[in-house]
Design a protein around this motif. Structure first.
Motif, mmCIF file in Angstrom:
data_model
loop_
_atom_site.group_PDB
_atom_site.id
_atom_site.type_symbol
_atom_site.label_atom_id
_atom_site.label_comp_id
_atom_site.label_asym_id
_atom_site.label_seq_id
_atom_site.Cartn_x
_atom_site.Cartn_y
_atom_site.Cartn_z
ATOM 1 N N LYS A 1 0.597 9.295 -5.813
ATOM 2 C CA LYS A 1 1.038 10.685 -5.625
ATOM 3 C C LYS A 1 1.844 11.167 -6.822
ATOM 4 C CE LYS A 1 1.132 11.110 -0.599
ATOM 5 N NZ LYS A 1 1.978 11.353 0.570
ATOM 6 N N ARG A 2 2.712 10.299 -7.315
ATOM 7 C CA ARG A 2 3.544 10.660 -8.467
ATOM 8 C C ARG A 2 2.679 10.846 -9.712
ATOM 9 N NH1 ARG A 2 6.232 13.212 -11.416
ATOM 10 N NH2 ARG A 2 7.905 12.371 -12.668
ATOM 11 N N SER A 3 1.710 9.970 -9.894
ATOM 12 C CA SER A 3 0.800 10.087 -11.045
ATOM 13 C C SER A 3 -0.009 11.370 -10.967
ATOM 14 C CB SER A 3 -0.146 8.885 -11.105
ATOM 15 O OG SER A 3 0.565 7.706 -11.335
ATOM 16 N N ALA A 4 -0.521 11.695 -9.780
ATOM 17 C CA ALA A 4 -1.298 12.922 -9.598
ATOM 18 C C ALA A 4 -0.454 14.152 -9.922
ATOM 19 C CB ALA A 4 -1.837 13.000 -8.178
ATOM 20 N N SER B 1 0.820 -1.211 0.000
ATOM 21 C CA SER B 1 0.000 0.000 0.000
ATOM 22 C C SER B 1 0.854 1.262 0.000
ATOM 23 C CB SER B 1 -0.949 -0.011 1.195
ATOM 24 O OG SER B 1 -1.835 -1.104 1.077
ATOM 25 N N ALA B 2 1.997 1.210 0.665
ATOM 26 C CA ALA B 2 2.909 2.356 0.626
ATOM 27 C C ALA B 2 3.397 2.596 -0.801
ATOM 28 C CB ALA B 2 4.086 2.130 1.572
ATOM 29 N N ALA B 3 3.700 1.516 -1.503
ATOM 30 C CA ALA B 3 4.117 1.649 -2.905
ATOM 31 C C ALA B 3 2.978 2.196 -3.755
ATOM 32 C CB ALA B 3 4.594 0.304 -3.436
ATOM 33 N N SER B 4 1.765 1.722 -3.513
ATOM 34 C CA SER B 4 0.590 2.186 -4.252
ATOM 35 C C SER B 4 0.348 3.679 -4.015
ATOM 36 C CB SER B 4 -0.635 1.377 -3.818
ATOM 37 O OG SER B 4 -1.796 1.828 -4.443
ATOM 38 N N LEU B 5 0.464 4.105 -2.761
ATOM 39 C CA LEU B 5 0.281 5.516 -2.437
ATOM 40 C C LEU B 5 1.349 6.376 -3.120
ATOM 41 C CD1 LEU B 5 -1.352 7.600 -0.734
ATOM 42 C CD2 LEU B 5 0.403 7.304 1.018
ATOM 43 N N GLY C 1 -4.121 18.147 -9.275
ATOM 44 C CA GLY C 1 -4.188 18.457 -7.854
ATOM 45 C C GLY C 1 -3.593 17.343 -7.022
ATOM 46 N N SER C 2 -3.686 17.510 -5.711
ATOM 47 C CA SER C 2 -3.078 16.525 -4.820
ATOM 48 C C SER C 2 -3.923 15.253 -4.769
ATOM 49 C CB SER C 2 -2.886 17.104 -3.420
ATOM 50 O OG SER C 2 -4.127 17.484 -2.884
ATOM 51 N N LEU C 3 -3.278 14.169 -4.484
ATOM 52 C CA LEU C 3 -3.928 12.863 -4.429
ATOM 53 C C LEU C 3 -4.913 12.804 -3.277
ATOM 54 C CD1 LEU C 3 -3.917 9.897 -5.543
ATOM 55 C CD2 LEU C 3 -2.341 9.398 -3.677
ATOM 56 N N ARG C 4 -6.107 12.268 -3.531
ATOM 57 C CA ARG C 4 -7.118 12.084 -2.488
ATOM 58 C C ARG C 4 -7.174 10.631 -2.030
ATOM 59 N NH1 ARG C 4 -12.326 15.320 -4.460
ATOM 60 N NH2 ARG C 4 -13.197 14.046 -2.803
ATOM 61 N N GLU C 5 -7.117 9.704 -2.967
ATOM 62 C CA GLU C 5 -7.202 8.292 -2.609
ATOM 63 C C GLU C 5 -6.722 7.445 -3.781
ATOM 64 O OE1 GLU C 5 -11.825 7.528 -3.959
ATOM 65 O OE2 GLU C 5 -11.412 8.067 -1.890
ATOM 66 N N VAL C 6 -6.325 6.238 -3.474
ATOM 67 C CA VAL C 6 -6.012 5.243 -4.496
ATOM 68 C C VAL C 6 -6.994 4.106 -4.273
ATOM 69 C CG1 VAL C 6 -4.309 3.607 -5.381
ATOM 70 C CG2 VAL C 6 -3.564 5.851 -4.541
ATOM 71 N N VAL C 7 -7.826 3.831 -5.265
ATOM 72 C CA VAL C 7 -8.828 2.774 -5.162
ATOM 73 C C VAL C 7 -8.483 1.682 -6.163
ATOM 74 C CG1 VAL C 7 -11.276 2.178 -5.383
ATOM 75 C CG2 VAL C 7 -10.615 4.418 -4.482
ATOM 76 N N THR C 8 -8.386 0.462 -5.662
ATOM 77 C CA THR C 8 -8.174 -0.698 -6.521
ATOM 78 C C THR C 8 -9.422 -1.561 -6.409
ATOM 79 O OG1 THR C 8 -5.808 -0.626 -6.064
ATOM 80 C CG2 THR C 8 -6.680 -2.660 -7.019
ATOM 81 N N ARG C 9 -10.086 -1.763 -7.549
ATOM 82 C CA ARG C 9 -11.292 -2.589 -7.554
ATOM 83 C C ARG C 9 -10.937 -3.957 -8.110
ATOM 84 N NH1 ARG C 9 -17.067 -1.721 -10.574
ATOM 85 N NH2 ARG C 9 -18.108 -3.422 -9.468
ATOM 86 N N CYS C 10 -11.280 -4.983 -7.364
ATOM 87 C CA CYS C 10 -10.995 -6.365 -7.745
ATOM 88 C C CYS C 10 -12.308 -7.120 -7.910
ATOM 89 C CB CYS C 10 -10.153 -7.039 -6.659
ATOM 90 S SG CYS C 10 -8.674 -6.117 -6.215
ATOM 91 N N ASN C 11 -12.246 -8.348 -8.380
ATOM 92 C CA ASN C 11 -13.459 -9.150 -8.525
ATOM 93 C C ASN C 11 -14.185 -9.329 -7.198
ATOM 94 O OD1 ASN C 11 -13.238 -9.524 -11.274
ATOM 95 N ND2 ASN C 11 -12.104 -11.433 -11.080
#
Length: 129
Positions: A66-69, A58-62, A75-85
């Protein structure tokens, strides 16, 4: 339920209380953790996942979020959502040094999570300061 050592200034019980409180407020939350932005586990309310592995991933995902945002300039990152089955993983920044990870099933009420999370993140930030 896993109870690793708390961060400086916070009791593990207070942190876990925030996690279980959020689970009680938002339909579909199954597990949650608090970690540092470098991937170290701080506190957890989990039963089925390996909290240390989830903290690191999750630290890597965050960091990637942040880098993508920053790159796309929205603007600044609000959340990272991963949707799975089988459900969702939601990663939220808690200040500059910590993160909150929420795991939920397919019925996770994202609207309620987005409504309740800011207050929880603020309280966690105070506890971790």
């Amino acid at each position: 339920m896993t109870n690793p050592p708390p961060a400086a200034g916070a009791s593990s019980g207070d942190l876990v209380k925030e996690l279980t409180g959020l689970r009680g407020q938002v339909l579909g939350i199954s597990e949650s953790i608090i970690a540092t932005t470098d991937g170290l586990l701080v506190a957890a309310d989990t039963a089925d996942v390996q909290p240390e592995s989830l903290a690191a991933l999750s630290a890597a995902s965050l960091a990637l979020g942040k880098r993508s945002a920053a790159e796309v300039g929205l603007g600044s990152l609000r959340e990272v959502v991963t949707r799975c089955n089988g459900g969702y993983s939601v990663v939220l920044a808690v200040g500059e040094q910590a993160l909150l990870v929420i795991l939920g099933d397919e019925g996770l009420d994202l609207a309620a999570l987005r409504r309740e999370a800011p207050a929880v993140v603020e309280r966690l930030g105070g506890l971790l300061a």
